[in-house]
Motif scaffolding. Structure first.
Motif, short mmCIF file in Angstrom:
data_model
loop_
_atom_site.label_atom_id
_atom_site.label_comp_id
_atom_site.label_asym_id
_atom_site.label_seq_id
_atom_site.Cartn_x
_atom_site.Cartn_y
_atom_site.Cartn_z
N TYR A 1 0.60 -1.14 -0.02
CA TYR A 1 -0.01 -0.06 -0.05
C TYR A 1 1.00 1.22 -0.02
CZ TYR A 1 -4.13 2.93 1.16
OH TYR A 1 -5.10 3.83 1.17
N GLU B 1 -0.67 -0.06 12.62
CA GLU B 1 -1.79 -1.10 12.13
C GLU B 1 -1.90 -0.97 10.72
OE1 GLU B 1 -5.21 -1.19 14.71
OE2 GLU B 1 -4.48 0.70 15.65
N ASP C 1 -4.39 -2.34 8.09
CA ASP C 1 -5.65 -2.94 8.05
C ASP C 1 -5.74 -4.11 7.15
OD1 ASP C 1 -8.64 -2.17 7.97
OD2 ASP C 1 -8.35 -2.68 5.74
N ILE D 1 -3.22 2.08 8.61
CA ILE D 1 -4.37 2.86 8.79
C ILE D 1 -4.30 4.01 9.95
CG2 ILE D 1 -5.62 1.29 10.54
CD1 ILE D 1 -7.13 3.30 7.42
N ASN D 2 -3.27 3.86 10.75
CA ASN D 2 -3.00 4.90 11.75
C ASN D 2 -1.81 5.79 11.53
OD1 ASN D 2 -1.12 2.94 12.13
ND2 ASN D 2 -1.24 3.05 14.33
N ASN E 1 -0.66 8.68 10.83
CA ASN E 1 -0.51 9.92 11.46
C ASN E 1 -0.22 10.30 12.77
OD1 ASN E 1 -3.17 10.32 13.08
ND2 ASN E 1 -3.89 9.27 11.29
N ASP F 1 -2.78 9.31 15.60
CA ASP F 1 -3.25 7.68 15.62
C ASP F 1 -2.03 6.82 16.11
OD1 ASP F 1 -6.06 8.11 15.45
OD2 ASP F 1 -5.83 8.56 13.56
N GLU G 1 -5.74 -2.26 28.03
CA GLU G 1 -6.68 -3.71 28.20
C GLU G 1 -5.87 -4.88 28.49
OE1 GLU G 1 -6.28 -1.66 25.68
OE2 GLU G 1 -6.74 -2.76 23.95
N ARG H 1 -12.88 11.02 15.14
CA ARG H 1 -11.46 10.62 14.59
C ARG H 1 -11.29 9.03 14.06
NH1 ARG H 1 -7.82 14.73 14.25
NH2 ARG H 1 -6.46 12.62 13.85
N MET I 1 -10.40 6.38 11.79
CA MET I 1 -9.28 6.57 10.85
C MET I 1 -9.90 6.41 9.52
SD MET I 1 -6.13 4.64 13.13
CE MET I 1 -6.88 3.18 13.57
N TYR I 2 -10.85 5.41 9.39
CA TYR I 2 -11.49 5.23 8.20
C TYR I 2 -12.23 6.42 7.50
CZ TYR I 2 -10.06 0.52 9.49
OH TYR I 2 -9.38 -0.46 9.80
N SER J 1 -10.61 4.97 1.79
CA SER J 1 -11.52 3.68 2.55
C SER J 1 -12.99 4.02 2.30
CB SER J 1 -11.25 3.81 4.08
OG SER J 1 -9.95 3.50 4.58
N ALA K 1 -9.84 -1.70 12.42
CA ALA K 1 -9.15 -1.27 13.64
C ALA K 1 -10.20 -0.36 14.28
CB ALA K 1 -7.87 -0.28 13.23
N ARG L 1 -10.35 -0.29 18.07
CA ARG L 1 -10.20 0.01 19.59
C ARG L 1 -10.75 1.23 19.78
NH1 ARG L 1 -5.39 1.74 22.17
NH2 ARG L 1 -5.49 0.80 24.43
N HIS M 1 -12.25 -5.24 18.96
CA HIS M 1 -11.18 -4.68 19.78
C HIS M 1 -11.42 -3.93 20.80
CE1 HIS M 1 -8.63 -6.76 16.60
NE2 HIS M 1 -9.31 -5.86 15.75
#
Lengths: 735, 332
Positions: A108, A653, A655, A662-663, A665, A668, A732, B124, B126-127, B133, B150, B152, B311
């Motif tokens: 990607y 992360e 996807d 996907i994070n 930035n 995130d 968690e 926020r 992400m998609y 997306s 994602a 979470r 998640h």
């Protein structure tokens, strides 16, 4: 190696950066600060699939947008050469495929087109308007790794048999999420083709290598390519080797005949400029009941890209870290539809030590033994992997001094037993190691009539203090003030320097600087002897010496500073060049050279709100002689901050469906903030390593990160009873 | 970023008239009001917001913060978040609001961000922010990759099978607990919308997030006078110690009488499609002793019906701990 000369004046001084004023006044020009007449702006178009094929690229709309000069895609410039990496030349690239080489998408964000326009905004708008059609396939970004093509990295004794017969054993798996380099300066290239020569202003930790790779890729003679990197907004390894944006900018400049600037966006930092891959490791330890290791097995696998085999050398420190007669270390790779990984601060040893130092802590718990004692008990006398003595190993001193400064003897080993202000305290420790070596490196020195000197090398300062340390070294050797030394680096027109990587640059600079000064001194002596009316006219050159910047008769009191000599001779300046030989990668070294250290960490844990924070860190390092304590401490502190990020926060992360990071930035992809970092208490045990160079100095860029994450998660176990075997720790996991 | 016209509204009617030219005040609006710009400009750069016209409302005198004649706190739409958080009236009478604002973003962002902008900030997820997306909030019917991806950080309350995005605001959570009212002006006049009714749940149209109609301009927000003896606190739980959106947060305000809870109001952030408040959960506290059991009861009621994603199941327990701890803090 020669012992150091007499008076130590500049070395060991806590000196602020000599380039500090340029940086705080905004006058230091980083790559993207270079604006050339007629310069165009380029913005790449990245694939929005991670696996498949480009079927069509529609540029019609983009091409008609205001200011657009070109939309380049495959076939729009001559094919570029693939790179076969080798470290000696150097000719290193982790992603060896040149951009636009074929229409296959393997990750990607892979570049498929390039928009070039008069302004950045126009180029960005045009890049967004390019429509790419794909035949998409399901990408594989599966985080569960099964090793392909495994190999034995190090072996001694019979580790399996010894493990089977051991009184106490531990078998644990550890995983680390992919981490993305996030220096504040994103990768950038300003390419300027003048019809004959190509100049690249580049975010590079290795300008000579960058020149070689770009020249070869573009089919230009190497002397027709010049790479300049005067100031770098940090790299963390991500800027060691060239990535595709550089040849793209160069190709655009060559095609359009105008300078082209290409600056990556933050999301692009997660695509095609490397990352620390996801790593899974298994550690098996066998020990006697009283804690003596009898077997160590360390097996690891990391993700790599479809085309390139990047190996994260997690076993780098394993063979020499502990005394253990039976050992086996194996590595493996798992190919994924993700861009090619690359070195990230402390590649190999940093993730490797997370696993082995977590396992040592787990073993200590099993043995009912203090982990500090377990380390001391298994401290080796020599490098049992290579079967040679250590050049200088003072890990014991680091462990004992760290324990003392931290107050480790007050530790109650019971989980959750220590408390303060209503919070549970966790105390953890870990040892660490990082290689110490030199690289081939040349330096030139010019001595001037006004008593100043210029020292130059095509090496780089990636924000770590190379300018300052080079000035200190030359000042020391010439017996002049640091302020009288001008340093010029980051330009391939200078003598070929070393990579800013592997914590090797500082150590690599010592010998060539010394040799260059000696050469200049020799040339000066020759002129003094040959000249008329000089204090040394007609003397035999061998009766004279050049020491501490002065020419002196070996058997007399007469001496003369170089400035006076040049004035007498009425010559403006005199130069010398020196070249140092590297030790990195030597096949049969006579000595094992490494830096060592120990981290002691306290975390606070509030189970009622699941809040975990690092609250205290004491770290001690054996990194040879420290040339500049201020710069060295700064490197260590920064590394520990990254360790906090690695342990508690950072992870890219991908996807599962699209393969996109996907994070991508900074909101995130979470790195440590100041609020996450407690006071850091950093110490050095200063044992000069004269086997490495005449100053006894080693680099300190990476050692601070090694072991840091394990010390933190070991502390988490002590506070919570929960063993974190996958980084980053997630809140968690502790609920 | 797509080319757009930037105009400065000369007065409120002009701003409202300009806004009314858009077919919607929701996702896809062709006209947007610009105040601090900390959300809007970001989303325009990403291509998520593509207004043709941006109307600057910074000079319309909407930045007042004062006590209204009826005792309400009057907060202008373009009052900066920093000014609101540090205002003496807010610090004295609405502690949880001050704390909530200061727990969000960074100093620089708070200096620019405004009251109305904060209320209207987008998720926020992400998609949502990634044009490559699919996203039902950006483009209804295109799908929701977050459900299998994602998630979470995303919502466990008020979600639908079309959208699991969460509202990221801290400020709105405190305002919701304080029974804030949003005042808007439109072409047809003004109206007041309780904050509790201001946000709409995603359902099958997650692109519609608020009650706002085209041209409606938030002029100010009012908070009823503080209740005598009420104590409040904002507690935010997140992975890092600062500058991050909440995993879970809560604004809690309690009045005690004779050692019992006379009144309790609380709202949750980070977990809902909108800032989350459950009156029934407050009712169970009334008259009970301020102890862990009562708080846990309220927390259980508040989280009733939570729908965890793959998640973020931990958010249920984390939210309960957050509520219990905040109540303990404020009643101790």
């Amino acid at each position: 190696m020669a012992q150091p000369q007499a008076a130590i004046t500049q070395i060991g001084q806590a000196r602020a950066r000599i380039d500090g004023p340029l940086k705080v006044t905004g006058t230091a020009r980083f790559t993207s600060d270079h604006n050339l007449p007629g310069m165009l702006y380029a913005v790449p178009v990245g694939a929005t699939i991670a696996k498949g094929r480009v079927t069509a690229i529609d540029i019609a709309r983009a091409r008609q947008m205001p200011g657009v000069r070109a939309i380049m895609k495959r076939g729009d410039f001559p094919p570029m050469s693939h790179i076969t990496p080798n470290f000696v030349e150097p000719l290193m690239a982790d992603e060896t495929r040149p951009p636009f080489d074929d229409d296959v998408i393997r990750y990607y964000g892979q570049y498929v087109a390039l928009a070039v326009a008069d302004t950045f905004e126009q180029a960005k708008a045009a890049a967004d308007a390019v429509t790419v059609s794909y035949a998409a396939e399901t990408p594989n970004v599966d985080p569960h790794l099964a090793a392909e093509n495994t190999k034995v990295v190090s072996e001694r004794g019979d580790a399996e048999k010894a493990y089977a017969g051991a009184a106490v054993t531990l078998d644990a798996q550890y995983a680390i999420a992919p981490e993305t380099h996030n220096p504040i300066e994103t990768h950038a290239t300003v390419a300027n083709w003048d019809g004959d020569e190509l100049t690249l202003y580049e975010t590079s930790q290795a300008v000579v290598n960058h020149r070689n790779v770009l020249a070869d890729m573009l089919g230009l003679p190497r002397h027709k390519v010049r790479v300049i990197a005067k100031f770098i907004g940090s790299g963390f390894g991500g800027k060691l080797w060239p990535w595709s944006q550089s040849p793209l900018a160069a190709a655009a400049s060559i095609k359009l005949g105008q300078p082209v600037k290409l600056v990556l966006s933050r999301p692009m930092m997660f695509h095609a400029v490397g990352h620390r891959p996801r790593i899974e490791q298994r550690v098996r330890l066998g020990a006697t009941r009283d804690g003596k290791l009898v077997s160590l097995q360390h097996d690891y696998v990391n993700t790599t890209s479809i085309l390139d085999d990047y190996e994260e050398n997690c076993g780098e420190a394993t063979p020499h870290m502990y005394s253990v007669p039976n050992l086996r270390v194996t590595s493996g790779l798992a190919k994924r539809n993700i861009g090619t990984p690359t070195s990230m601060r402390g590649p190999g040893a940093v993730p490797g030590l997370f696993a082995t130092e977590s396992a040592m802590d787990e073993l200590a718990v099993k043995l009912g033994m203090d982990p500090l004692q377990l380390h001391l008990l298994n401290e080796p006398r020599l490098d049992e992997g290579l079967g040679v003595p250590f050049s200088s190993r003072h890990l014991k001193e680091c462990l004992t001094l760290g324990a003392e400064k931290f107050g480790w003897s007050n530790r109650d080993p019971h989980v959750g037993a220590m408390k303060r202000d209503g919070m549970i305290l966790g105390w953890g420790m870990a040892a660490c190691s990082w290689l110490a070596a030199r690289l081939d490196c040349s330096v030139s020195v010019e001595l001037r009539q006004d008593g100043t000197a210029r020292v130059a090398s095509a090496s780089q300062d990636i924000g770590t203090g190379t300018y300052t340390v080079m000035a200190q070294m030359a000042a020391e050797m010439l017996g002049i003030a640091v302020e009288r030394v001008e340093v010029e680096i980051g330009d391939t027109k200078l003598p070929p320097g070393a990579v800013s990587g592997g914590s090797m640059l500082t150590a690599s600079l010592v010998a060539p600087t010394e040799e260059a000064i000696a050469a200049a001194g020799k040339a000066l002596i020759a002129r003094l002897v040959a000249g008329e009316n000089t204090p040394f006219s007609g003397a035999e050159p061998q009766t004279l010496a050049f020491k501490q910047g002065r020419i002196m008769a070996k058997d007399a009191q007469t001496s003369m500073p170089f400035a006076a000599a040049l004035q007498t001779l009425q010559i403006a300046s005199i130069s010398g060049q020196g070249t140092g030989q590297g030790t990195f990668g030597a096949q049969r070294p006579k000595l094992s050279s490494h830096s060592f250290g120990a981290h002691f960490v306290e975390v606070t844990w509030r189970p009622e709100i699941a809040r975990l924070r690092a609250s205290r860190v004491v770290s001690v390092f054996d990194a040879g002689r420290i040339l500049n304590p201020l710069a060295a401490r700064n490197q260590i502190e920064g590394a520990i901050v990254m360790g906090i990020g690695m342990a508690l926060l950072e992870g890219t992360e991908y996807d599962a469906a699209s393969g996109a990071p996907i994070n991508a930035n900074l909101a995130d992809y979470v790195v440590a903030t100041n609020a996450d970092v407690p006071a850091l208490d950093v110490h050095f045990v200063e044992y000069p390593d004269y086997n490495l160079n005449a100053l006894g100095a080693r680099g300190v860029g990476e050692i601070g990160l090694a072991g840091a994450a394990a010390a933190l998660t070991n502390a988490v176990y002590h506070a919570t009873g929960i063993r974190v075997r996958e980084l980053p720790l997630k809140l968690e996991d502790l609920l | 970023m797509q080319t757009f016209d930037l105009v400065r509204a000369s007065d409120r009617p002009a701003a409202i008239a300009a806004g009314a030219e858009s077919a919607t005040a929701q996702q896809g609006a062709s006209v947007r009001f610009l105040a601090g710009g900390t959300t809007l400009i970001d989303l325009m750069k990403l291509g998520v917001e593509r207004p043709e016209r941006v109307v600057d409302i910074n000079r319309l005198g909407l930045d007042e913060i004062r006590k209204a004649e009826n005792g309400d706190l009057f907060v202008g739409a373009t009052a900066r978040n920093s000014d609101l958080a540090h205002h003496p009236l807010v610090r004295a009478d609405y502690a949880a609001l001050s704390q909530a604002i200061l727990a969000g973003a960074s100093t620089q962002l708070r200096n620019a961000a405004t009251t109305a902008g904060n209320l209207l900030q987008r998720t926020r997820c992400m998609y949502f922010r990634d044009l490559a997306s699919a996203c039902n909030k950006r483009k209804p019917g295109s799908g929701c990759p977050a459900i299998a991806g994602a998630n979470r950080m995303l919502a466990i309350l008020g979600t639908s099978n079309a959208c699991i995005a969460n509202n990221p605001s801290d400020m709105a959570v405190a305002m919701l607990a304080y029974d804030a009212v949003v005042h808007v002006q439109g072409v047809a006049g003004g109206r007041q919308i309780p904050l509790a009714d201001f946000y709409v749940l995603p359902g099958q149209r997650p692109d519609i997030e608020t009650m706002l109609a085209p041209g409606e301009l938030i002029t100010h927000v009012t908070l009823p006078p503080p209740k005598t003896g009420e104590r409040s606190v904002y507690l935010k739980l997140r992975d890092r110690a600062s500058y991050e959106f909440a995993l879970v947060s809560t604004a809690v305000a309690v009045t005690l009488a004779d050692g019992k809870i006379a009144n309790a109001r609380f709202a949750l952030g980070g977990v809902g499609a909108r800032p989350w408040r459950v009156r029934k959960a407050e009712d169970v506290l009334r008259g009970s002793a301020p102890d862990e059991r009562a708080f846990r009861n309220a927390a259980d009621t508040c989280l009733d019906g939570a729908r965890p994603q793959s998640h973020n199941g931990f958010k249920i327990e984390l939210a309960k701990r957050c509520i219990v701890h905040a109540f303990k803090q404020v009643t101790s």
